[in-house]
Design an enzyme around this catalytic site. Structure first.
Site, PDB file in Angstrom:
ATOM      1  N   GLY A  65       0.835  -1.185   0.000  1.00 51.65           N
ATOM      2  CA  GLY A  65       0.000   0.000   0.000  1.00 51.65           C
ATOM      3  C   GLY A  65       0.874   1.240   0.000  1.00 51.65           C
ATOM      4  O   GLY A  65       2.050   1.198   0.387  1.00 51.65           O
ATOM      5  N   GLY A 113       0.389  -4.839   0.496  1.00 58.41           N
ATOM      6  CA  GLY A 113      -0.835  -4.712  -0.284  1.00 58.41           C
ATOM      7  C   GLY A 113      -0.844  -5.522  -1.567  1.00 58.41           C
ATOM      8  O   GLY A 113      -1.912  -5.890  -2.063  1.00 58.41           O
ATOM      9  N   GLU A 136       6.144  -5.848   7.288  1.00 54.98           N
ATOM     10  CA  GLU A 136       5.541  -4.727   8.012  1.00 54.98           C
ATOM     11  C   GLU A 136       6.176  -4.431   9.362  1.00 54.98           C
ATOM     12  O   GLU A 136       6.116  -3.292   9.845  1.00 54.98           O
ATOM     13  CB  GLU A 136       4.037  -4.961   8.184  1.00 54.98           C
ATOM     14  CG  GLU A 136       3.218  -4.733   6.935  1.00 54.98           C
ATOM     15  CD  GLU A 136       3.291  -5.894   5.959  1.00 54.98           C
ATOM     16  OE1 GLU A 136       2.768  -5.769   4.838  1.00 54.98           O
ATOM     17  OE2 GLU A 136       3.875  -6.944   6.309  1.00 54.98           O
TER      18      GLU A 136
END
Length: 339
Positions: A65, A113, A136
């Site tokens: 993302g 994402g 992440e």
């Protein structure tokens, strides 16, 4: 509508083409909206029997993302990260339950994402040379977009290892690990996609896929026993002095604690919607109550790679902080799914 994702129909196929190669096809809110609108339009369109997702540029299918964009918007007082994550996770769920076949073609970097976009669909093709990861914990977030669901299904300690460390898998390892179905060299894609656009049998994918059996055996052997602690503190203590002694260096202690809890929860209560719901409990709060903004700053904005985490070690993180970040949110992500 945005030019960063191209929507078209070719033959019997609805085409979704990520077209933001300069940003490694990172997903923006506009891109999520455009893809969601296309899927809704094609759902009852009898001229379209399948959907194909591809990406332009040689470097990445989708590197995640657009968290840098979220950071900049928040800094300008114009951001709403929780709303972006809510939209993105609804798209992830929609892809998984779509009534028509969806074939994703993943190459280069497939991260964050990109996993949510390409790895929940019915037919998942990946280039053996691709590099897939959920990194992440390096930016103060957690494996999300349903990543905890996929990671929790990996055999043995593999899911916990990849979740906590953000280590990368090759394309064939991604197949062996349940993130993809077919390992097919990108050199074969043009002809294959053209045939699928014109209605070729989806079994064609099986006939050209490379056998991925055993692709994760070496990793499984090396991590077994090292990532199986009943608590994260037991697990971390067991790593000291071994091959993975430095596995958590530079990673967000809050994110490591949350990720451990989310993987354990996904093992106890499997399924994509419950995983997304649990992930959203944190990501909806991530901007103001965690290491997320500082992690993005250090990795993607200033790029000094020197984040100043809220807590410096795992032992410093209070249990009530983790509990608070994982409490249910209102309104929930999905009104029709309990967790």
């Amino acid at each position: 509508m945005t030019d960063d994702v191209l929507i078209s129909q070719i033959g019997v196929s609805g085409m979704v083409t990520l077209n933001r190669p300069q940003a490694l096809n990172a997903l923006s809110e506009e891109m999520v909206d455009t893809i969601s609108d296309a899927l809704n339009a094609w759902r009852d369109d009898d001229t379209i029997t399948r959907v194909i997702i591809t990406a332009t540029g040689a470097r990445a299918f989708c590197a995640g993302g657009d968290v840098r964009g979220l950071y900049m918007a928040e800094q300008a007082g114009q951001g709403d990260a929780a709303w972006f994550f809510r939209k993105e996770y609804h798209l992830n769920a929609a892809l998984a339950k779509y009534p028509k076949p969806i074939i994703s073609f993943m190459h280069g970097f497939v991260m964050g994402g990109g996993v949510g976009l390409g790895c929940h669909v019915s037919h998942r093709v990946i280039d053996p040379a691709a590099s897939l990861a959920m990194p992440e914990t390096r930016i103060g977030l957690v494996p999300d977009v349903g990543g905890t669901h996929l990671l929790a299904q990996m055999p043995g300690d593999l899911g916990m290892y990849f979740a906590l460390t953000g280590a990368h898998m090759t394309g064939l390892q991604a197949v062996a690990g349940g993130f993809a179905d077919y390992g097919i060299s990108v050199e074969k894609w043009d002809g294959l996609i053209e045939a699928l656009q014109e209605g070729a049998d989806l079994n064609t994918l099986d006939r050209v896929s490379i056998d991925a059996t055993g692709a994760l055996d070496d990793v499984k052997h090396s991590v077994t026993g090292s990532f199986s602690g009943k608590t994260l503190y037991d697990l971390a203590a067991g790593l000291r002095g071994g091959a993975f002694a430095n596995a958590f260096d530079g990673l967000s202690p809050i994110s490591l604690c949350l990720t451990f809890q989310l993987i354990r929860a996904a093992k106890r209560n499997p399924g994509l919607p419950p995983a997304l719901e649990r992930e959203f409990r944190f990501t909806s709060r991530a901007v103001g109550q965690s290491d997320f903004m500082e992690g993005v700053r250090a990795a993607l904005v200033d790029k000094d790679q020197s984040p100043n985490w809220c807590f410096q070690t795992l032992d410093d993180v209070p249990d009530d902080v983790i509990d608070g970040l994982l409490t249910p949110v209102s309104p929930p992500l999905f009104d029709d799914f309990g967790t």
